[in-house]
Enzyme design. Structure first.
Site, PDB file in Angstrom:
ATOM      1  N   ALA A   1     -87.641  43.198 -33.742  1.00  0.00           N
ATOM      2  CA  ALA A   1     -88.809  43.764 -33.065  1.00  0.00           C
ATOM      3  C   ALA A   1     -88.723  45.284 -32.982  1.00  0.00           C
ATOM      4  CB  ALA A   1     -88.946  43.176 -31.666  1.00  0.00           C
ATOM      5  N   SER A   2     -87.531  45.793 -32.688  1.00  0.00           N
ATOM      6  CA  SER A   2     -87.378  47.253 -32.577  1.00  0.00           C
ATOM      7  C   SER A   2     -87.568  47.925 -33.931  1.00  0.00           C
ATOM      8  CB  SER A   2     -85.997  47.600 -31.999  1.00  0.00           C
ATOM      9  OG  SER A   2     -84.952  47.170 -32.859  1.00  0.00           O
ATOM     10  N   LYS A   3     -87.141  47.254 -35.001  1.00  0.00           N
ATOM     11  CA  LYS A   3     -87.319  47.815 -36.343  1.00  0.00           C
ATOM     12  C   LYS A   3     -88.755  47.623 -36.843  1.00  0.00           C
ATOM     13  CE  LYS A   3     -83.155  49.386 -37.334  1.00  0.00           C
ATOM     14  NZ  LYS A   3     -82.889  50.788 -37.703  1.00  0.00           N
TER      15      LYS A   3
ATOM     16  N   ASN B   1     -81.145  56.767 -39.638  1.00  0.00           N
ATOM     17  CA  ASN B   1     -80.313  55.627 -39.978  1.00  0.00           C
ATOM     18  C   ASN B   1     -79.615  54.993 -38.776  1.00  0.00           C
ATOM     19  OD1 ASN B   1     -78.419  53.980 -41.849  1.00  0.00           O
ATOM     20  ND2 ASN B   1     -77.009  55.254 -40.660  1.00  0.00           N
TER      21      ASN B   1
ATOM     22  N   TYR C   1     -83.590  42.934 -32.324  1.00  0.00           N
ATOM     23  CA  TYR C   1     -83.307  43.854 -33.427  1.00  0.00           C
ATOM     24  C   TYR C   1     -84.512  43.952 -34.355  1.00  0.00           C
ATOM     25  CZ  TYR C   1     -80.984  45.541 -37.720  1.00  0.00           C
ATOM     26  OH  TYR C   1     -80.629  46.241 -38.846  1.00  0.00           O
TER      27      TYR C   1
END
Length: 244
Positions: free
Chosen positions: A152-154, A85, A150
């Site tokens: 792209a990282s997810k 998380n 954000y």
């Protein structure tokens, strides 16, 4: 939800969605390993769990430090459930995204879950069971102005979710993700009401989610109730508006 007696590690569990997940997992009978950086907030969450009759333990670690990520995995020990998380989001246009912020997003949102799965999934496989739930975001699949890094990282985390599901399916481990939409947090509580309403109006339901509503989906996927679900990304985003 058939998780009584299991042990769950929840990263970023001292506030927001992570806290809600830890509390609900404990209510369902799991021992909740509450990770965070703030010891006081962590112990407060554990105290709340224990007051309600559950079992919890706080583990402090700064996830920007790879050595501490590995220590977290070691201190967690044998776990049955991993909830990835913890994360970071800075809403900036590409022209203002610094190298340092780029690295921070990729490290916290993608690399840390990768390291924890690498360290903890083999133990789950050896015991023949386990469940991993990664917390993504609606911004990973819906272009959101200012949220490029954000999202792209997810999006990378969602791809890893599918890969891990395929890698570990025959070893008794399920891997899924939850992609929340706008959710009430300390950040949204500090927002101007008009700005928060604008965000809420992007959903079909016309409101932001409470952390507990997202936690319901996370705990379901972590439990044996979702025993035939793996490699999925479940949107908990209040629905999308229609065109016209």
């Amino acid at each position: 939800m058939d998780i009584s007696g299991q042990t769950a590690l929840i990263t970023g569990a001292t506030a927001g969605i992570g806290r809600a997940v830890a509390l609900q997992l404990a209510r369902e009978g799991a021992e909740a390993l509450v990770h965070g950086r703030d010891a006081q907030r962590g112990h407060d969450v554990v105290a709340e769990i224990e007051t309600a009759g559950g079992r919890g333990r706080f583990i402090e670690a700064d996830l920007t430090d790879t050595a501490q990520v590995l220590r977290l995995a070691q201190e967690a020990g044998e776990i049955d459930i991993l909830i990835n998380n913890a994360g970071v989001y800075k809403f900036l246009p590409t022209s203002q995204m610094t190298d340092e912020l780029f690295d921070l997003h990729m490290n916290l949102n993608t690399k840390v879950p990768y390291l924890l799965v690498r360290e903890l999934a083999p133990g789950m496989a050896a015991r023949g069971h386990g469940s991993i739930v990664n917390i993504s975001t609606i911004a990973a699949s819906v272009a959101t102005k200012g949220a490029g890094m954000y999202g792209a990282s997810k999006a990378a985390l969602e791809q890893l979710t599918e890969i891990w599901a395929a890698e570990y399916a025959d070893k008794g481990i399920r891997v899924n993700a939850v992609a929340p939409g706008p959710t009430r947090t300390l950040g949204t509580d500090a927002m101007d009401p008009a700005t928060l309403k604008t965000i809420a109006d992007t959903t079909a339901l016309g409101r932001v989610a409470e952390p507990e509503e997202v936690a319901e989906a996370v705990v379901f996927l972590a439990s044996d109730r979702a025993s035939y679900i793996t490699g999925e990304v479940l949107e908990v985003a209040g629905g999308r508006l229609s065109i016209g």
